[in-house]
Design an enzyme around this catalytic site. Structure first.
Site, PDB file in Angstrom:
ATOM      1  NE  ARG A   1      -5.832   9.885   3.263  1.00 31.12           N
ATOM      2  CZ  ARG A   1      -4.655  10.148   2.824  1.00 31.12           C
ATOM      3  NH1 ARG A   1      -4.080  11.170   2.617  1.00 31.12           N
ATOM      4  NH2 ARG A   1      -3.612   8.565   2.659  1.00 31.12           N
TER       5      ARG A   1
ATOM      6  CE1 TYR B   1     -14.671   3.210  -2.627  1.00 35.44           C
ATOM      7  CE2 TYR B   1     -13.076   3.664  -3.785  1.00 35.44           C
ATOM      8  CZ  TYR B   1     -13.107   3.099  -2.734  1.00 35.44           C
ATOM      9  OH  TYR B   1     -13.054   3.203  -2.021  1.00 35.44           O
TER      10      TYR B   1
ATOM     11  CE  LYS C   1      -5.648   1.812  -0.405  1.00 34.22           C
ATOM     12  NZ  LYS C   1      -6.787   1.898   0.315  1.00 34.22           N
TER      13      LYS C   1
ATOM     14  CD  GLU D   1       5.511  -3.776   3.673  1.00 35.58           C
ATOM     15  OE1 GLU D   1       4.843  -4.569   4.483  1.00 35.58           O
ATOM     16  OE2 GLU D   1       6.388  -2.646   4.430  1.00 35.58           O
TER      17      GLU D   1
ATOM     18  CB  SER E   1     -12.038   7.001  -3.387  1.00 40.96           C
ATOM     19  OG  SER E   1     -10.444   8.118  -3.131  1.00 40.96           O
TER      20      SER E   1
ATOM     21  CE  LYS F   1      -3.682   8.495   6.167  1.00 36.07           C
ATOM     22  NZ  LYS F   1      -4.923   7.875   6.378  1.00 36.07           N
TER      23      LYS F   1
ATOM     24  CE  LYS G   1      -3.910   2.709   2.699  1.00 37.52           C
ATOM     25  NZ  LYS G   1      -4.536   2.500   3.610  1.00 37.52           N
TER      26      LYS G   1
HETATM   27  C1  PBG Z   1      -7.727   3.719   5.711  1.00 38.00           C
HETATM   28  C2  PBG Z   1      -7.517   3.730   4.101  1.00 38.00           C
HETATM   29  C3  PBG Z   1      -7.795   4.304   2.963  1.00 38.00           C
HETATM   30  C4  PBG Z   1      -7.853   3.579   1.972  1.00 38.00           C
HETATM   31  C5  PBG Z   1      -8.666   2.276   2.402  1.00 38.00           C
HETATM   32  N1  PBG Z   1      -7.933   2.795   3.196  1.00 38.00           N
HETATM   33  C6  PBG Z   1      -6.529   5.853   2.908  1.00 38.00           C
HETATM   34  C7  PBG Z   1      -5.859   5.839   3.824  1.00 38.00           C
HETATM   35  O1  PBG Z   1      -4.839   5.533   3.033  1.00 38.00           O
HETATM   36  O2  PBG Z   1      -5.699   6.823   3.842  1.00 38.00           O
HETATM   37  C8  PBG Z   1      -8.142   4.136  -0.178  1.00 38.00           C
HETATM   38  C9  PBG Z   1      -9.271   3.509  -0.539  1.00 38.00           C
HETATM   39  C10 PBG Z   1      -9.424   4.922  -1.446  1.00 38.00           C
HETATM   40  O3  PBG Z   1      -8.865   6.107  -2.407  1.00 38.00           O
HETATM   41  O4  PBG Z   1     -10.432   4.466  -2.676  1.00 38.00           O
HETATM   42  N2  PBG Z   1      -6.458   2.658   6.047  1.00 38.00           N
END
Ligand code: PBG
Length: 355
Positions: free
Chosen positions: A234, A343, A278, A263, A304, A247, A224
């Protein structure tokens, strides 16, 4: 009778590994080969297609909210957050369209539930746990993934506990185990840690096993990345405003792919049943490397921001929504993904059903 392996016998000669280095003669030469012949007819295109997309490959990420009814997510046209009164109908339609599973994410409008200790994450009566119970009572055959991370419950918007501006790894892992146990107790099928703390998969597996949840699966968000493509999410979960800093001390650097393999290897050693890459479209190279290196169930999250890009362009009339959505999803399959969190799952499943 041994066939002499001469230069004239190109078809029997062992070809070098790199396709680019293959002798062109071995693949045929004009005019004998016309690549367009197989593309001429719809049936022959179908016959020779290498990658296929089916509703079976989709996981639908769903936002749930405390308030009844639905509320829109501005940056994600077509996506709404569901109250527990409207969730079952939407989930039922997805199941009906052939989608095997959905992934739950909570939206907390109420800032009072966001605290420094993130206690609400492990509350067995929290919004997610109630949504899981409701889904399992009404649609027992629909798979349910639960996100394991502290960000929706954190006053600082981070996926981990924070002290003096630092993300505490091991203390966070303890909370994640408690959060997973609450979700497993509620009846979820898959816990999906998306937090990127070190050692969380092993700790969660051990916690689940000790509590008798041997059959609850773990889908590790293994690779990720610290990505700006999560922006609309968010907003959807209401954690964007809260986030202090970024992050980057726990999510991966977008420059790296060897690190992604490491990982994934660690998460598999610790007991992950499925792994995830991701975001999706900007990281197809990572999907391919993971699938080739490990051959394990590999999921990809079409996040997203990727969804928002296509919808925004389609709304302007600059792209054909239906075509770009289906082409993007097929690209994940071509890159080696076994399943896709998207989505667009409901619209894609409907299209696949219609043929
Ligand atoms: C948070 C989480 C995130 C997403 C899934 N779980 C956002 C982040 O890590 O800030 C993102 C999913 C998306 O953007 O569709 N644990």
């Amino acid at each position: 009778m041994a066939t002499p392996k001469t230069k004239d016998n190109l078809f029997l000669r062992r070809l070098p590994e790199r396709p680019a280095a293959r002798a062109p003669e071995a693949l045929g030469a004009y005019p004998q080969v016309r690549m367009r012949r197989n593309r001429t007819d719809a049936w022959s295109r179908r016959l020779v297609a290498e990658a296929r997309l089916a509703a079976d490959d989709l996981v639908w990420p769903v936002f749930v909210q405390e308030a009844p009814g639905e509320s829109a997510v501005a940056a994600m046209p077509g996506v709404v957050r569901y109250g527990l009164d409207t969730l079952i109908e939407a989930a039922g339609q997805a199941a009906e369209a052939g989608i095997p599973a959905l992934a739950l994410f909570p939206y907390y409008a109420d800032d009072a539930l966001k605290t420094a200790d993130c206690a609400e994450a492990a509350n067995p009566e929290n919004l997610v746990c109630r949504a899981v119970r409701l889904l399992k009572e009404n649609l027992p055959d629909l798979g349910v993934f639960c996100d394991v991370a502290l960000d929706p419950y954190n006053s600082l918007g981070h996926d981990g506990l924070v002290a003096d501006g630092c993300i505490l790894n091991d203390e966070t892992v303890e909370m994640l185990v408690r959060q997973s146990l609450a979700q497993a107790e509620a009846g979820c099928d898959v816990v999906a840690p998306s937090d990127m703390m070190d050692g969380r998969i092993g700790a969660i597996r051990e916690g689940l096993d000790q509590a008798g949840f041997q059959d609850v699966k773990i889908c590790a968000y293994s690779a990720k990345y610290a990505s700006a493509f999560y922006g609309p999410f968010r907003e959807a979960v209401g954690s964007g405003g809260a986030l202090v800093g970024d992050k980057k001390t726990y999510q991966m650097d977008p420059a790296n792919t060897d690190e992604a393999l490491r990982e994934v290897a660690l998460d598999l050693q610790e007991g992950a049943d499925m792994v995830m890459v991701k975001p999706g479209l900007p990281y197809l190279d990572v999907v391919r490397r993971v699938k080739d290196a490990f051959g394990v169930p590999t999921l990809v999250y079409n996040v997203s921001g990727e969804y928002a890009m296509l919808k925004a362009a389609a709304q302007q009339g600059w792209l054909d929504n239906d075509k770009v959505v289906m082409e993007s999803l097929l690209a994940f399959k071509r890159a080696g993904a076994d399943a896709i969190l998207t989505y667009a799952a409901p619209e894609a499943a409907e299209r696949l059903k219609a043929g």
